[in-house]
Design a protein around this motif. Structure first.
Motif, PDB file in Angstrom:
ATOM      1  N   VAL A 101       0.840  -1.191   0.000  1.00  0.00           N
ATOM      2  CA  VAL A 101       0.000   0.000   0.000  1.00  0.00           C
ATOM      3  C   VAL A 101       0.875   1.240   0.000  1.00  0.00           C
ATOM      4  CG1 VAL A 101      -1.886  -1.202   1.140  1.00  0.00           C
ATOM      5  CG2 VAL A 101      -0.252   0.138   2.506  1.00  0.00           C
ATOM      6  N   ASP A 102       0.314   2.316  -0.545  1.00  0.00           N
ATOM      7  CA  ASP A 102       1.153   3.472  -0.845  1.00  0.00           C
ATOM      8  C   ASP A 102       1.734   4.156   0.391  1.00  0.00           C
ATOM      9  OD1 ASP A 102      -1.706   5.564  -1.830  1.00  0.00           O
ATOM     10  OD2 ASP A 102      -1.285   4.341  -0.081  1.00  0.00           O
ATOM     11  N   ALA A 103       0.996   4.166   1.496  1.00  0.00           N
ATOM     12  CA  ALA A 103       1.540   4.818   2.690  1.00  0.00           C
ATOM     13  C   ALA A 103       2.783   4.082   3.199  1.00  0.00           C
ATOM     14  CB  ALA A 103       0.483   4.880   3.792  1.00  0.00           C
ATOM     15  N   THR A 104       2.682   2.756   3.253  1.00  0.00           N
ATOM     16  CA  THR A 104       3.822   1.996   3.729  1.00  0.00           C
ATOM     17  C   THR A 104       4.962   2.048   2.732  1.00  0.00           C
ATOM     18  OG1 THR A 104       2.213   0.542   4.807  1.00  0.00           O
ATOM     19  CG2 THR A 104       4.487  -0.217   4.727  1.00  0.00           C
ATOM     20  N   ALA A 105       4.597   2.099   1.438  1.00  0.00           N
ATOM     21  CA  ALA A 105       5.633   2.192   0.407  1.00  0.00           C
ATOM     22  C   ALA A 105       6.455   3.452   0.599  1.00  0.00           C
ATOM     23  CB  ALA A 105       5.006   2.187  -0.980  1.00  0.00           C
ATOM     24  N   VAL A 144       3.401  -6.797   1.107  1.00  0.00           N
ATOM     25  CA  VAL A 144       3.369  -6.200   2.433  1.00  0.00           C
ATOM     26  C   VAL A 144       1.916  -5.809   2.706  1.00  0.00           C
ATOM     27  CG1 VAL A 144       4.193  -4.341   3.904  1.00  0.00           C
ATOM     28  CG2 VAL A 144       5.725  -5.362   2.213  1.00  0.00           C
ATOM     29  N   ARG A 145       1.374  -6.319   3.777  1.00  0.00           N
ATOM     30  CA  ARG A 145      -0.023  -6.095   4.077  1.00  0.00           C
ATOM     31  C   ARG A 145      -0.255  -5.646   5.508  1.00  0.00           C
ATOM     32  NH1 ARG A 145      -0.566  -5.698  -0.086  1.00  0.00           N
ATOM     33  NH2 ARG A 145      -1.859  -6.690  -1.657  1.00  0.00           N
ATOM     34  N   ALA A 146      -1.248  -4.805   5.681  1.00  0.00           N
ATOM     35  CA  ALA A 146      -1.705  -4.428   7.003  1.00  0.00           C
ATOM     36  C   ALA A 146      -2.994  -5.175   7.274  1.00  0.00           C
ATOM     37  CB  ALA A 146      -1.927  -2.929   7.080  1.00  0.00           C
ATOM     38  N   THR A 147      -2.922  -6.167   8.152  1.00  0.00           N
ATOM     39  CA  THR A 147      -4.100  -6.996   8.379  1.00  0.00           C
ATOM     40  C   THR A 147      -3.928  -7.768   9.671  1.00  0.00           C
ATOM     41  OG1 THR A 147      -5.462  -8.774   7.470  1.00  0.00           O
ATOM     42  CG2 THR A 147      -3.114  -8.925   7.075  1.00  0.00           C
ATOM     43  N   ASN A 148      -5.012  -8.272  10.199  1.00  0.00           N
ATOM     44  CA  ASN A 148      -4.939  -9.197  11.315  1.00  0.00           C
ATOM     45  C   ASN A 148      -5.378 -10.596  10.932  1.00  0.00           C
ATOM     46  OD1 ASN A 148      -3.854  -7.478  13.200  1.00  0.00           O
ATOM     47  ND2 ASN A 148      -5.825  -6.658  13.829  1.00  0.00           N
ATOM     48  N   SER A 149      -5.631 -10.780   9.660  1.00  0.00           N
ATOM     49  CA  SER A 149      -5.945 -12.129   9.200  1.00  0.00           C
ATOM     50  C   SER A 149      -5.289 -12.323   7.846  1.00  0.00           C
ATOM     51  CB  SER A 149      -7.463 -12.345   9.110  1.00  0.00           C
ATOM     52  OG  SER A 149      -8.070 -11.222   8.487  1.00  0.00           O
ATOM     53  N   PRO A 150      -4.023 -12.630   7.851  1.00  0.00           N
ATOM     54  CA  PRO A 150      -3.275 -12.814   6.612  1.00  0.00           C
ATOM     55  C   PRO A 150      -3.827 -13.996   5.840  1.00  0.00           C
ATOM     56  CG  PRO A 150      -2.005 -13.596   8.467  1.00  0.00           C
ATOM     57  CD  PRO A 150      -3.210 -12.897   9.048  1.00  0.00           C
ATOM     58  N   PRO A 151      -3.776 -13.915   4.539  1.00  0.00           N
ATOM     59  CA  PRO A 151      -4.285 -15.027   3.715  1.00  0.00           C
ATOM     60  C   PRO A 151      -3.460 -16.284   3.966  1.00  0.00           C
ATOM     61  CG  PRO A 151      -3.115 -13.401   2.383  1.00  0.00           C
ATOM     62  CD  PRO A 151      -3.307 -12.787   3.724  1.00  0.00           C
ATOM     63  N   GLY A 156       4.730 -16.179   5.587  1.00  0.00           N
ATOM     64  CA  GLY A 156       5.493 -15.016   5.996  1.00  0.00           C
ATOM     65  C   GLY A 156       5.251 -14.736   7.454  1.00  0.00           C
ATOM     66  N   ARG A 157       5.598 -13.528   7.845  1.00  0.00           N
ATOM     67  CA  ARG A 157       5.431 -13.231   9.263  1.00  0.00           C
ATOM     68  C   ARG A 157       5.101 -11.769   9.509  1.00  0.00           C
ATOM     69  NH1 ARG A 157       8.947 -12.484  13.162  1.00  0.00           N
ATOM     70  NH2 ARG A 157      10.818 -11.250  12.853  1.00  0.00           N
ATOM     71  N   LYS A 158       4.571 -11.524  10.691  1.00  0.00           N
ATOM     72  CA  LYS A 158       4.234 -10.183  11.100  1.00  0.00           C
ATOM     73  C   LYS A 158       5.502  -9.516  11.581  1.00  0.00           C
ATOM     74  CE  LYS A 158       1.907  -9.018  14.947  1.00  0.00           C
ATOM     75  NZ  LYS A 158       0.743  -8.874  15.849  1.00  0.00           N
ATOM     76  N   VAL A 159       5.882  -8.441  10.928  1.00  0.00           N
ATOM     77  CA  VAL A 159       7.147  -7.807  11.272  1.00  0.00           C
ATOM     78  C   VAL A 159       6.969  -6.595  12.171  1.00  0.00           C
ATOM     79  CG1 VAL A 159       8.376  -8.658   9.257  1.00  0.00           C
ATOM     80  CG2 VAL A 159       7.096  -6.522   9.093  1.00  0.00           C
ATOM     81  N   ALA A 160       5.792  -6.059  12.223  1.00  0.00           N
ATOM     82  CA  ALA A 160       5.534  -4.915  13.095  1.00  0.00           C
ATOM     83  C   ALA A 160       4.023  -4.742  13.195  1.00  0.00           C
ATOM     84  CB  ALA A 160       6.198  -3.646  12.555  1.00  0.00           C
ATOM     85  N   LEU A 254      -3.323  -3.204  13.626  1.00  0.00           N
ATOM     86  CA  LEU A 254      -3.177  -4.092  12.466  1.00  0.00           C
ATOM     87  C   LEU A 254      -1.741  -4.588  12.391  1.00  0.00           C
ATOM     88  CD1 LEU A 254      -5.054  -2.120   9.615  1.00  0.00           C
ATOM     89  CD2 LEU A 254      -5.817  -4.230  10.739  1.00  0.00           C
ATOM     90  N   GLY A 255      -1.604  -5.873  12.154  1.00  0.00           N
ATOM     91  CA  GLY A 255      -0.269  -6.410  11.943  1.00  0.00           C
ATOM     92  C   GLY A 255       0.239  -6.001  10.577  1.00  0.00           C
ATOM     93  N   ILE A 256       1.547  -5.729  10.503  1.00  0.00           N
ATOM     94  CA  ILE A 256       2.182  -5.484   9.209  1.00  0.00           C
ATOM     95  C   ILE A 256       2.852  -6.789   8.814  1.00  0.00           C
ATOM     96  CG2 ILE A 256       3.802  -4.096   7.895  1.00  0.00           C
ATOM     97  CD1 ILE A 256       3.588  -1.946  10.009  1.00  0.00           C
ATOM     98  N   TRP A 257       2.327  -7.395   7.754  1.00  0.00           N
ATOM     99  CA  TRP A 257       2.785  -8.725   7.343  1.00  0.00           C
ATOM    100  C   TRP A 257       3.649  -8.653   6.103  1.00  0.00           C
ATOM    101  CZ3 TRP A 257       1.546 -13.486   9.687  1.00  0.00           C
ATOM    102  CH2 TRP A 257       0.712 -13.373  10.792  1.00  0.00           C
ATOM    103  N   LEU A 258       4.697  -9.456   6.138  1.00  0.00           N
ATOM    104  CA  LEU A 258       5.610  -9.596   5.011  1.00  0.00           C
ATOM    105  C   LEU A 258       5.375 -10.996   4.472  1.00  0.00           C
ATOM    106  CD1 LEU A 258       7.911  -7.863   3.819  1.00  0.00           C
ATOM    107  CD2 LEU A 258       9.437  -8.954   5.468  1.00  0.00           C
TER     108      LEU A 258
END
Lengths: 302, 302
Positions: A101-105, A144-151, A156-160, A254-258
DNA sequence: AACAACCTGTGCAATAATGCACAGCATGAA
DNA sequence: TTCATGCTGTGCATTATTGCACAGGTTGTT
């Protein structure tokens, strides 16, 4: 002479860190049955009990603790060595398609620049957009996703974690008056309704004057003085235009997932990139999660 | 996130130490094909070449050297941790049958005592005898041997080397006269003829007045002043009754092997004992191999 | 030139490790 | 008390790894 399997120590490190076989299994992306067998094998190999069972869960013995601590230190050395040598030669080349997403980018651009300097053979294709909700197979290598339910199809893992304090602008505070209660302010809410429950609970009669469906739009709406809003600390805490006026609620984050596809995770350039981002974000976690704000204001009451 | 297999680093450490896949395979008691595949997997995992081929052999790249050095340090930490925790609790118990020649047994008694103090649940049955040439299956769990051709049915490693300088007693030197050449002395030789080639080459007309078929008998014969003799430094260098009068010939030595049966090597108490002895003898290697003599005499000419 | 002794690479069968599915226990919430 | 959610342990099928046997290359000795 038969030697202990050092990789069992990598598993032990994870068990020590996670506190359970199940937690370690999730962290390592293997099954808890594998963790169980590996720890049994390690105990047999050493001839010492590393765990004892307390109410159906396992706790480390003194020997287990000793070895878990050693394993943790080994892990740091291994990670550092791995970062030093991974993709170090010209062999690391090819394309990496990143969906973000653009903000995290925007926040991560300096990290991308550093990565591409280290690995000039890599071509990073960044697909930046508003909240990306679909993940067509193969359209991105790294997500890179902001979510609490990763697909579940991705690994991957939650990095922050994105934490969402309430922010205002100094101009809005001055316009409304410093003592004005939160309920009297206009509010900008997330279009996906993720903060609605919080608002119903804490500011039930709030004047919602605007909804935005992307992080960037949220940030720009609050920046414009349209109203108060729950914004991620990430990138906002360091922006002099904003002031925190109410702390984040830990139940609304929200978890930040990689993430990547399972069959790509062993690809060297994918692993190198994800490990690099992991290290960068881990180093910045306090900043990302809002524990190092640059401006400290007196929080308002509800 | 997919992690590197730490056990590949254990293999890499051995390759760095041995200088080849084949040498590492022998050291680790696996096949060179396994070593080859593991190093290929490690390179793939990291996305970096660790080896380059030079005339059919492999040499480490800069990245490979970096990682091999790190692996070596990791190995030291793992070995130390392993020694700290192995068999640490009361679980390490049972019998260990040790077969060892009497001279070496005498030298190692302090080590056995330390081991049994650390692991009071262990019962050490030491079978001490003169040179033990046959190894009936199952009559010993651990075998210490002085040989350059260890039996292939056993597994283990060479932990030190017997070097054989020529020793005399001060009384014999005084009796014969300090300037008497070696050829004029009486000689005590090994009953198995292992030094006969040396004697033919360097002291062809030697007066052989005695032969002994055990290390203890050799030592006692020279101690009695019967003649000169090639004795192992191990235990003799520290004995005030003896004086070196000619240095050891590196082509006439014996490896000290620590061996066990293949199916016992994973047994915790066997592994703990062998690792303990290995560490003890490694720590004493300079003394065992004669690089720390307590008396330095002027060597005689041939 | 021939040979011995070392090295690495690889196909295939044997062995070991892992994941899946299930079972049972402990704890906390309703 | 019941139920949901966490945990660990294990049988069996699947997958991955290893060893064996063979092939080919390099180097040093005779």
């Amino acid at each position: 002479m038969h030697s202990m399997n050092w990789d069992d120590l990598r598993i032990l490190r994870a068990v020590g860190h996670a506190g359970s076989y199940s937690g370690a299994a999730r962290q390592l992306e293997i099954t808890h049955s594998t963790v169980s067998r590996r720890m049994r094998a390690l105990e047999a190999s050493l001839g010492v009990a590393l765990f004892e069972q307390v109410s159906g869960s396992l706790v480390l013995t003194a020997a287990g603790e000793d070895l878990a601590v050693t394993s943790s230190r080994l892990g740091e050395e291994v990670d550092a060595a791995e970062l030093r040598v991974m993709g170090r030669d010209a062999e690391l080349k090819g394309s990496i398609k990143l969906s973000i997403v653009d903000a995290t980018a925007r926040n991560l651009m300096p990290s991308f620049e550093r990565f591409l300097t280290l690995y000039p053979g890599i071509e990073l294709e960044i697909e930046v957009g508003p909240n990306l909700t679909s993940l067509p197979r193969r359209e991105a290598d790294v997500i890179v996703r902001a979510t609490n339910s990763p697909p579940e199809i991705l690994v991957g893992r939650k990095v922050a974690t994105h934490n969402f304090p309430v922010y205002a602008t100094p101009a809005l505070l001055e316009k409304m008056g410093q003592e004005t209660p939160l309920a009297d302010f206009p509010w900008v809410l997330w279009g996906n309704g993720m903060m609605d429950t919080w608002m119903d609970r804490y500011v039930p009669q709030a004047r919602v004057v605007c909804r935005a469906n992307t992080a960037s739009a949220m940030v720009e709406a609050v920046r414009a003085g349209i109203g108060l809003g729950h914004l991620s600390c990430y990138g906002v805490d360091t922006d002099p235009d904003f002031v925190r006026i109410y702390p984040a609620d830990e139940n609304f984050n929200l978890g930040i997932w990689l993430l990547t596809h399972p069959d790509l995770r062993k690809t060297a350039r994918i692993r190198t990139f994800m490990k690099f981002l992991d290290a960068e974000m881990t180093a910045q976690r306090d900043t990302i999660e809002g524990r190092a704000p640059t401006r400290i204001e007196k929080y308002k009451d509800l």
